[in-house]
Design a protein around this motif. Sequence first.
Motif, PDB file in Angstrom:
ATOM      1  N   GLY A 295       0.811  -1.219   0.000  1.00 19.64           N
ATOM      2  CA  GLY A 295       0.000   0.000   0.000  1.00 19.64           C
ATOM      3  C   GLY A 295       0.839   1.262   0.000  1.00 19.64           C
ATOM      4  N   LEU A 296       2.072   1.180  -0.511  1.00 19.77           N
ATOM      5  CA  LEU A 296       2.960   2.347  -0.497  1.00 19.77           C
ATOM      6  C   LEU A 296       2.917   3.136  -1.804  1.00 19.77           C
ATOM      7  N   ALA A 297       2.247   2.567  -2.830  1.00 20.51           N
ATOM      8  CA  ALA A 297       2.165   3.247  -4.134  1.00 20.51           C
ATOM      9  C   ALA A 297       0.814   3.952  -4.266  1.00 20.51           C
ATOM     10  N   ASP A 298       0.768   4.973  -5.128  1.00 17.73           N
ATOM     11  CA  ASP A 298      -0.523   5.604  -5.422  1.00 17.73           C
ATOM     12  C   ASP A 298      -1.032   5.095  -6.777  1.00 17.73           C
ATOM     13  N   ALA A 299      -2.017   5.776  -7.346  1.00 19.76           N
ATOM     14  CA  ALA A 299      -2.631   5.283  -8.585  1.00 19.76           C
ATOM     15  C   ALA A 299      -1.630   5.241  -9.744  1.00 19.76           C
ATOM     16  N   SER A 300      -0.535   5.988  -9.648  1.00 17.20           N
ATOM     17  CA  SER A 300       0.463   5.978 -10.722  1.00 17.20           C
ATOM     18  C   SER A 300       1.270   4.680 -10.733  1.00 17.20           C
ATOM     19  N   GLY A 301       1.183   3.905  -9.641  1.00 18.25           N
ATOM     20  CA  GLY A 301       1.983   2.682  -9.543  1.00 18.25           C
ATOM     21  C   GLY A 301       3.315   2.926  -8.855  1.00 18.25           C
ATOM     22  N   PHE A 302       3.655   4.182  -8.588  1.00 15.44           N
ATOM     23  CA  PHE A 302       4.903   4.514  -7.890  1.00 15.44           C
ATOM     24  C   PHE A 302       4.575   5.097  -6.508  1.00 15.44           C
ATOM     25  N   CYS A 303       5.612   5.281  -5.683  1.00 16.44           N
ATOM     26  CA  CYS A 303       5.411   5.574  -4.262  1.00 16.44           C
ATOM     27  C   CYS A 303       5.697   7.039  -3.935  1.00 16.44           C
ATOM     28  N   PRO A 304       4.681   7.777  -3.459  1.00 16.08           N
ATOM     29  CA  PRO A 304       4.924   9.175  -3.080  1.00 16.08           C
ATOM     30  C   PRO A 304       5.797   9.278  -1.833  1.00 16.08           C
ATOM     31  N   ILE A 305       6.693  10.252  -1.831  1.00 15.42           N
ATOM     32  CA  ILE A 305       7.610  10.438  -0.690  1.00 15.42           C
ATOM     33  C   ILE A 305       7.576  11.894  -0.232  1.00 15.42           C
ATOM     34  N   ASP A 306       8.025  12.089   1.005  1.00 14.24           N
ATOM     35  CA  ASP A 306       8.218  13.430   1.538  1.00 14.24           C
ATOM     36  C   ASP A 306       9.608  13.895   1.084  1.00 14.24           C
ATOM     37  N   PRO A 307       9.706  14.975   0.316  1.00 22.28           N
ATOM     38  CA  PRO A 307      10.992  15.366  -0.275  1.00 22.28           C
ATOM     39  C   PRO A 307      12.029  15.816   0.756  1.00 22.28           C
ATOM     40  N   ASP A 308      11.588  16.090   1.997  1.00 24.47           N
ATOM     41  CA  ASP A 308      12.543  16.502   3.039  1.00 24.47           C
ATOM     42  C   ASP A 308      13.355  15.339   3.580  1.00 24.47           C
ATOM     43  N   VAL A 376      27.358  12.410 -24.239  1.00 26.26           N
ATOM     44  CA  VAL A 376      26.583  13.611 -23.881  1.00 26.26           C
ATOM     45  C   VAL A 376      26.008  13.426 -22.477  1.00 26.26           C
ATOM     46  N   LYS A 377      25.699  14.554 -21.828  1.00 23.11           N
ATOM     47  CA  LYS A 377      25.213  14.444 -20.448  1.00 23.11           C
ATOM     48  C   LYS A 377      24.098  15.438 -20.169  1.00 23.11           C
ATOM     49  N   VAL A 378      23.324  15.114 -19.137  1.00 24.33           N
ATOM     50  CA  VAL A 378      22.280  16.017 -18.633  1.00 24.33           C
ATOM     51  C   VAL A 378      22.259  15.821 -17.124  1.00 24.33           C
ATOM     52  N   GLY A 379      21.973  16.882 -16.390  1.00 25.63           N
ATOM     53  CA  GLY A 379      21.945  16.705 -14.939  1.00 25.63           C
ATOM     54  C   GLY A 379      21.464  17.937 -14.232  1.00 25.63           C
ATOM     55  N   GLY A 380      21.500  17.873 -12.902  1.00 22.13           N
ATOM     56  CA  GLY A 380      21.056  19.016 -12.127  1.00 22.13           C
ATOM     57  C   GLY A 380      21.218  18.807 -10.638  1.00 22.13           C
ATOM     58  N   ALA A 381      20.889  19.873  -9.898  1.00 17.49           N
ATOM     59  CA  ALA A 381      20.835  19.821  -8.440  1.00 17.49           C
ATOM     60  C   ALA A 381      19.375  20.019  -8.043  1.00 17.49           C
ATOM     61  N   TYR A 382      19.004  19.465  -6.884  1.00 13.70           N
ATOM     62  CA  TYR A 382      17.590  19.427  -6.489  1.00 13.70           C
ATOM     63  C   TYR A 382      17.473  19.634  -4.984  1.00 13.70           C
ATOM     64  N   GLU A 383      16.334  20.187  -4.568  1.00 10.14           N
ATOM     65  CA  GLU A 383      16.037  20.268  -3.137  1.00 10.14           C
ATOM     66  C   GLU A 383      14.514  20.290  -2.942  1.00 10.14           C
ATOM     67  N   PRO A 384      14.069  20.090  -1.698  1.00 11.77           N
ATOM     68  CA  PRO A 384      12.618  20.079  -1.486  1.00 11.77           C
ATOM     69  C   PRO A 384      11.991  21.431  -1.822  1.00 11.77           C
ATOM     70  N   GLY A 385      10.832  21.423  -2.421  1.00 13.53           N
ATOM     71  CA  GLY A 385      10.116  22.657  -2.764  1.00 13.53           C
ATOM     72  C   GLY A 385       8.725  22.319  -3.242  1.00 13.53           C
ATOM     73  N   ASP A 386       7.717  23.062  -2.787  1.00 14.13           N
ATOM     74  CA  ASP A 386       6.322  22.846  -3.183  1.00 14.13           C
ATOM     75  C   ASP A 386       5.877  21.395  -2.990  1.00 14.13           C
ATOM     76  N   GLY A 387       6.341  20.778  -1.926  1.00 15.05           N
ATOM     77  CA  GLY A 387       5.916  19.400  -1.633  1.00 15.05           C
ATOM     78  C   GLY A 387       6.535  18.341  -2.518  1.00 15.05           C
ATOM     79  N   ASN A 388       7.574  18.722  -3.259  1.00 12.26           N
ATOM     80  CA  ASN A 388       8.196  17.810  -4.220  1.00 12.26           C
ATOM     81  C   ASN A 388       9.710  17.941  -4.181  1.00 12.26           C
ATOM     82  N   ILE A 389      10.419  17.088  -4.915  1.00 15.17           N
ATOM     83  CA  ILE A 389      11.850  17.345  -5.118  1.00 15.17           C
ATOM     84  C   ILE A 389      11.939  18.241  -6.360  1.00 15.17           C
ATOM     85  N   LYS A 390      12.412  19.471  -6.154  1.00 15.03           N
ATOM     86  CA  LYS A 390      12.429  20.462  -7.245  1.00 15.03           C
ATOM     87  C   LYS A 390      13.848  20.652  -7.762  1.00 15.03           C
ATOM     88  N   GLN A 391      13.951  20.862  -9.070  1.00 17.46           N
ATOM     89  CA  GLN A 391      15.268  21.148  -9.667  1.00 17.46           C
ATOM     90  C   GLN A 391      15.647  22.606  -9.370  1.00 17.46           C
TER      91      GLN A 391
END
Length: 426
Positions: A295-308, A376-391
Amino acid sequence: MSDLTRRHFSALLGASFAATASPLFAPRALGQAKPKLVVIGGGPGGGTLARYVAKDSNGAVDVTLIEPQKTFTTCFFSNLYVGGFRTYQSLTHTYDAIGKSGVKLVHEMAAAIDRDKKQVVLAGGQRVPYDRLAVAPGIDLKFDSVPGYSEAAAEMMPHAWKPGAQTELLVKRLNALEDGDTIVMVAPPNPYRCPPGPYERVSMFAHVLKTKGHKKSKIVILDPKPAFSKQAVFMEGWEKHYPGMIEWQDPKVHGGIKSVDPKTGEITTDLGSYKAALANIIPAQMAGKIARDAGLADASGFCPIDPDNMKSKMDANIFIVGDACIPGDMPKSAFAANSQAKVAAMIARADLTGSRAFPARYNNTCWSLIAPDDDVKVGGAYEPGDGNIKQTSTFISKTGEAADIRKQNYKESVDWYNGIVADVFG
Ligand SMILES: Cc1cc2nc3c(=O)[nH]c(=O)nc-3n(C[C@H](O)[C@H](O)[C@H](O)COP(=O)(O)OP(=O)(O)OC[C@H]3O[C@@H](n4cnc5c(N)ncnc54)[C@H](O)[C@@H]3O)c2cc1C
């Protein structure tokens, strides 16, 4: 846990475990034993988390890793095996170092999570109690997301999106192709593990065909997405290294995938059909079964987490890291899983030993090899924001870049691979 999930779990217990189950490790008597962290899944997510908590707590936390396999073969860099740049053996790692860092290894499948009792039920029926649990089972494939595809069909039309026999089958089939044969890839819909992965794989197919002098062969990508990761640099690279060989079709072009037939190799779209000598079908994905069943997943099939803190939004005693979680702006990658696991390890240690926790920060880079020394590469840094992990910042390779930049990217990617496997398994 939803009522449905609780009922399902009780039924499961009644059916198979209740009569025989006994704790594998004795439950904690207050004030005596160490606090217990149990980790399900020994990939870059779970492996990192288990190892970091054991190491950084200096043995103050009792850490158990539940993982059925005795060795772990990485999906990351498996495309380089497809292209002939790596051996299969070089992608395979043991759990010896994780064990030596003080983690108890249980090489068994976790069958269920009893969230009320805070115990993991192993496939053999034994129970492993926890104070905190981390769930990192990676993905499961939604085979029926592609009409005609199934686990059995994957023996003829490999997905190779989980490591092991599937990757070896893909390489065997690739190396058996003759000039003029067609490869068809059905790419996955979002979200899926390793966004640039399918397109790096196609580059490696093309490299192998080119190396063999196969001038008449074609690679067709049937994509359910209108665009893909690093598209501009991939397409430029394909034109440069493999002119005319690779055809990418978005849904407006093919109109939808109607069926795949593993017996004939035929793939039918709204527009027409292809006879594939090699079909690489990568279906839609969801979190590993253990996470969904608990019961850890939502309707998307993946698991919502607290970004903090990477804790499950369904249960604050449980961390979810890696491909199974919903990582906001982060992609599903080994780099991301490793980064999330370090945040979760810090918080788990703080919860269990009172150590200090710092604000969560995350990083990711995904490298892709298009041709020898053209990476070739792509990437970024992220932190909690608006209830999500934000870039918070991002970078991406540009078209028209100098060859030495691309060569340096490749070197960086090899250093990253060596670094991450040393961090987790070395
Ligand atoms: C072709 C390809 C190329 C890729 N290239 C890159 C790349 O270049 N860079 C990058 O960063 N990422 C890359 N990735 C993505 C990367 O492999 C994944 O994102 C990463 O492996 C996810 O780690 P994880 O720990 O979440 O899951 P996994 O690596 O899938 O590990 C999950 C573990 O959990 C175990 N498990 C599952 N269920 C249970 C259970 N019930 N009980 C006990 N154990 C269980 C499994 O046996 C497995 O060992 C690539 C992926 C693919 C397919």
